[in-house]
Design a protein around this motif. Structure first.
Motif, short mmCIF file in Angstrom:
data_model
loop_
_atom_site.label_atom_id
_atom_site.label_comp_id
_atom_site.label_asym_id
_atom_site.label_seq_id
_atom_site.Cartn_x
_atom_site.Cartn_y
_atom_site.Cartn_z
N ALA A 160 -30.84 -9.86 -14.29
CA ALA A 160 -29.36 -9.73 -14.23
C ALA A 160 -28.75 -9.68 -15.62
O ALA A 160 -27.88 -8.84 -15.91
CB ALA A 160 -28.78 -10.89 -13.43
N ALA B 165 -28.67 -19.61 -12.83
CA ALA B 165 -27.69 -19.01 -13.76
C ALA B 165 -28.02 -19.40 -15.20
O ALA B 165 -27.82 -18.61 -16.13
CB ALA B 165 -26.29 -19.45 -13.39
N MET C 204 -30.14 -16.92 -16.78
CA MET C 204 -29.36 -15.71 -17.12
C MET C 204 -28.61 -15.93 -18.42
O MET C 204 -28.61 -15.09 -19.31
CB MET C 204 -28.42 -15.40 -15.95
N ILE D 54 -18.28 -7.81 -14.77
CA ILE D 54 -19.46 -8.30 -14.03
C ILE D 54 -19.44 -9.83 -14.04
O ILE D 54 -18.93 -10.44 -14.97
CB ILE D 54 -20.77 -7.77 -14.70
N ILE E 25 -22.21 -13.08 -12.76
CA ILE E 25 -23.57 -13.34 -12.28
C ILE E 25 -23.69 -14.82 -11.95
O ILE E 25 -23.31 -15.67 -12.77
CB ILE E 25 -24.60 -12.96 -13.36
N ASP E 26 -24.20 -15.14 -10.76
CA ASP E 26 -24.23 -16.54 -10.34
C ASP E 26 -25.37 -16.77 -9.35
O ASP E 26 -25.95 -15.82 -8.81
CB ASP E 26 -22.88 -16.91 -9.67
N TYR F 190 -20.24 -8.28 -8.63
CA TYR F 190 -20.64 -9.68 -8.49
C TYR F 190 -22.11 -9.72 -8.07
O TYR F 190 -22.46 -9.28 -6.98
CB TYR F 190 -19.76 -10.39 -7.46
N ILE F 191 -22.94 -10.22 -8.98
CA ILE F 191 -24.40 -10.21 -8.80
C ILE F 191 -24.90 -11.63 -8.52
O ILE F 191 -24.58 -12.56 -9.28
CB ILE F 191 -25.10 -9.73 -10.09
N ILE G 67 -28.18 -14.12 -8.15
CA ILE G 67 -29.58 -14.25 -8.55
C ILE G 67 -30.17 -15.50 -7.90
O ILE G 67 -29.52 -16.55 -7.87
CB ILE G 67 -29.73 -14.34 -10.09
N GLU H 223 -34.12 -6.33 -4.52
CA GLU H 223 -32.66 -6.23 -4.70
C GLU H 223 -32.08 -5.65 -3.43
O GLU H 223 -32.63 -4.72 -2.85
CB GLU H 223 -32.36 -5.31 -5.89
#
Ligand code: DER
Length: 227
Positions: free
Chosen positions: A14, A32, A35, A81, A83-84, A116-117, A119, A226
């Motif tokens: 991500a 996170a 990331m 973007i 990422i969470d 909104y990604i 992970i 994914e």
């Protein structure tokens, strides 16, 4: 691959999607954190230039350690973007979040993000939300009685999240509120429950993230999936 290697693989994947010039929302939790670590590395090694906002003191402190420049969340209007991580992910990409008690600011950041990604390791995947996890709630302290009463009527059993052993008494969130965990069991209609919870005054946030995730990056022992 052990669990941390799976979390790291998803986090790195991500973080590698972030491009210079982006405004980026940085989530909270152990996945996170991988990331954020990779983002710090890219800023150092590639000279990546981003404007970042954090979702918790936990992530803010990690950013300071890594030299990731932050602006206050209130200064951002929208994000390219975010990422969470997540605690449960269903096949429609609906989520339960909030194990880390960061879900009030995380949902604001999620709502601001163009992309909104999520992970996670593959253990977070469920058929039905609520299978394993209670729904975390962020409650204005003076509303604890009324919110408990109303959420109980919706069919949950509630427990205020205690801080032991780190703190006597209840957990107090980064925004100064109480956290409670509402056990509903498997949730047949998460969108309806989301709608009902959003109506309760003093219930400032909850961990159902319905229709918010654009992409989920799941790390399994046989590789990244994914959807
Ligand atoms: O509290 C949170 O919302 C976290 O993002 C949580 O949902 C996932 O945390 P983990 O990556 O440590 O499992």
């Amino acid at each position: 691959a052990d669990l941390n290697e799976l979390k790291k693989a998803a986090g790195v994947r991500a973080a590698n999607m972030i491009e210079s010039g982006m405004t980026v929302g940085l989530g909270t939790g152990s996945t996170a954190a991988y990331m954020v670590e990779r983002l710090g590395e890219r800023i150092q090694t590639e000279g990546l230039k981003v404007t970042a906002v954090s979702t918790s003191w936990s992530t803010t402190l990690q950013c300071r350690k890594l030299g990731i420049p932050l602006i206050d969340l209130g200064e951002a209007t929208h994000l390219d973007i975010a990422i969470d991580g997540a605690d449960e992910i269903d096949p429609a990409k609906n989520l339960i979040k909030g194990r880390g008690a960061a879900h009030l600011l995380e949902k604001i950041v999620a709502s601001m993000a163009e992309n909104y990604i999520i992970i996670a390791d593959s253990g977070k995947k469920v058929q039905t939300l609520g299978e394993k996890f209670a729904v975390p709630l962020e409650i204005l302290p003076n509303a604890i009685g009324s919110v408990t009463y109303k959420v109980t009527k919706l069919g949950a059993t509630l427990a205020v999240r205690m801080g032991a052993p780190g703190k006597d008494g209840p957990v107090i969130s980064d925004s100064g509120n109480l956290i409670a965990d509402a056990k509903f069991g498997p949730i047949a209609d998460p969108a309806k429950l989301d709608f009902e919870l959003n109506k309760i005054p003093g219930l400032l946030g909850h961990g159902l993230f319905i229709g918010m995730a654009n992409k989920v990056i799941l790390a399994a022992p046989n590789g990244l999936e994914e959807f």
